[in-house]
Design an enzyme around this catalytic site. Structure first.
Site, mmCIF file in Angstrom:
data_model
loop_
_atom_site.group_PDB
_atom_site.id
_atom_site.type_symbol
_atom_site.label_atom_id
_atom_site.label_comp_id
_atom_site.label_asym_id
_atom_site.label_seq_id
_atom_site.Cartn_x
_atom_site.Cartn_y
_atom_site.Cartn_z
ATOM 1 N NE ARG A 1 -18.035 25.207 4.070
ATOM 2 C CZ ARG A 1 -18.801 25.427 4.503
ATOM 3 N NH1 ARG A 1 -18.221 26.676 6.186
ATOM 4 N NH2 ARG A 1 -19.493 25.576 4.246
ATOM 5 C CG HIS B 1 -20.916 27.262 -1.479
ATOM 6 N ND1 HIS B 1 -20.604 26.016 -0.496
ATOM 7 C CD2 HIS B 1 -21.236 27.951 0.278
ATOM 8 C CE1 HIS B 1 -21.755 25.742 0.461
ATOM 9 N NE2 HIS B 1 -21.819 27.205 1.107
ATOM 10 C CD GLN C 1 -26.305 28.714 -0.068
ATOM 11 O OE1 GLN C 1 -25.700 28.256 0.864
ATOM 12 N NE2 GLN C 1 -27.078 28.751 0.215
ATOM 13 C CG ASP D 1 -21.474 36.167 1.148
ATOM 14 O OD1 ASP D 1 -21.965 35.553 2.422
ATOM 15 O OD2 ASP D 1 -20.959 34.718 0.127
ATOM 16 C CB CYS E 1 -25.434 31.566 0.805
ATOM 17 S SG CYS E 1 -23.103 32.522 1.582
ATOM 18 N NE ARG F 1 -26.140 24.028 1.701
ATOM 19 C CZ ARG F 1 -25.261 24.377 2.216
ATOM 20 N NH1 ARG F 1 -25.110 25.510 2.513
ATOM 21 N NH2 ARG F 1 -24.079 23.718 2.021
HETATM 22 N N1 CP Z 1 -24.289 28.929 3.561
HETATM 23 C C1 CP Z 1 -23.536 28.337 4.355
HETATM 24 O O1 CP Z 1 -22.219 27.247 3.504
HETATM 25 O O2 CP Z 1 -23.572 28.039 6.074
HETATM 26 P P1 CP Z 1 -21.747 27.611 6.320
HETATM 27 O O3 CP Z 1 -20.378 28.299 6.380
HETATM 28 O O4 CP Z 1 -22.511 27.834 7.927
HETATM 29 O O5 CP Z 1 -22.172 26.445 6.599
HETATM 30 N N1 NVA Z 2 -18.156 33.867 0.909
HETATM 31 C C1 NVA Z 2 -18.424 32.987 2.713
HETATM 32 C C2 NVA Z 2 -19.763 32.134 2.295
HETATM 33 C C3 NVA Z 2 -19.994 30.949 3.325
HETATM 34 C C4 NVA Z 2 -21.346 30.590 3.712
HETATM 35 C C5 NVA Z 2 -17.349 32.637 2.888
HETATM 36 O O1 NVA Z 2 -16.438 31.250 2.202
HETATM 37 O O2 NVA Z 2 -16.943 32.461 3.799
#
Ligand code: CP
Ligand code: NVA
Length: 303
Positions: free
Chosen positions: A105, A132, A135, A223, A262, A290
């Site tokens: 990440r 992502h 997701q 989102d 998400c 997930r």
């Molecule tokens: N939706 C998602 O990726 O959640 P987290 O940031 O909690 O991993």
């Molecule tokens: N768009 C959000 C998604 C989190 C899962 C972010 O990047 O913070």
């Protein structure tokens, strides 16, 4: 040496590969509800590196690895030498000697690409500032669980066309559904991604008009207005409230349309509590899926 099978973005995955990943994710879920599934990743280790917080991605990958017979190591980038300046490339080379697969990440998408370039094991995108994809595998799985094949359906994305929206755009090209994105002008999707998808034959509508985007949609997705990489906070607070998904917006979609998010969500901002906690919302199924989607992605990378 063969190049490892990375899972970096859905634009790099063929339509039939994505179909296979979705079908296997559903099969894993079904098997778990019965007598349990086999453990194709017995003895395998996943290393996960987090440069940003996570609840779902972290836990679902850990649970998925355990369910497949393997194990996961969770690493906070700040507690690694990476946080003191060791390069991504050297980190990739070292981790490749210990583990069978790596998930990152990342704050910057370029770091994911550099990791993949220098790793001799598969690398999975666990969210970057650009996309992502894990997701969206779970989201497509969830849609199909409730409504059948997504091909030919209408999905409306509302609000900030962020990293999650980019993966929806990639998916529209691969899974052949119409994707309409309604965002205020400064927060529309990256033009290059939309151009790529249209070049692949995808039906993508980008507009600032919320009502026309959601009219007749099979599913409305939104989102947070403030992602982990977001800037321009004052502009977001000024422009995005007009794009809240509330009961009025849901009523413009097809009767019984699904609502997706998400998570994490902020009730009263991008979505009203009545919608996210209401009967059309499938957000908890998305979160659950997930884990099954991840099992399928891990198996696709490693088998
Ligand atoms: N939706 C998602 O990726 O959640 P987290 O940031 O909690 O991993
Ligand atoms: N768009 C959000 C998604 C989190 C899962 C972010 O990047 O913070």
């Amino acid at each position: 040496m063969n190049r490892p099978r990375h899972f970096l973005d859905l634009d790099a995955i063929e339509a039939q590969e994505l179909r296979g990943i979705l079908d296997r994710a559903a099969a894993f879920k079904k098997a778990l509800a019965g007598n349990g599934h086999d453990q194709p990743l017995a003895g395998k280790t996943l290393a996960m590196i987090f440069e940003k917080p996570s609840t779902r991605t972290r836990v679902s990958f850990e649970v998925a690895m355990a369910a497949l017979g393997g194990r996961a190591i969770t690493l906070n980038a700040d507690e690694m030498q990476l946080g003191r300046g060791e390069s991504i490339a050297d980190t990739a080379r070292v981790l490749s000697r210990y583990v069978d697969i790596i998930m990152l990440r990342a704050k910057h998408h370029g770091d994911l690409l550099e990791l993949a370039e220098n790793a001799s094991v598969p690398v999975i995108n666990g969210l970057t500032d650009r996309s992502h994809p894990c997701q969206i595998v779970a989201d497509l799985m969830t849609f199909e669980e409730h409504r059948g094949p997504v091909t030919g359906r209408i999905i409306a994305w509302v609000g900030d066309s962020n990293n999650v929206a980019v993966s929806w755009i990639h998916a529209a090209a691969r899974a052949r559904f119409e994707l309409r994105l309604a965002s205020p002008e400064p927060f529309g999707p990256p033009e290059g991604v939309v151009a790529w998808a249209r070049g692949e034959g995808a039906e993508i509508v980008t507009t600032a008009e919320l009502e026309s985007a959601v009219g007749g949609a099979d599913c409305i997705v939104t989102d947070t207005w403030v992602s982990m990489n977001s800037t321009n906070l004052a502009e977001r607070e000024a422009l995005l409230p007009a794009y809240q998904v509330d009961e009025r917006v849901m009523a413009l979609a097809k009767p019984g349309a699904l609502f997706m998010h998400c998570l994490p969500a902020t009730r009263g901002k991008e979505v009203s509590a009545s919608v996210i906690d209401g009967p059309q919302s499938v957000v908890w199924d998305e979160a659950e899926n997930r884990a099954h989607a991840q099992k399928s992605i891990l198996a696709w990378c490693l088998e």
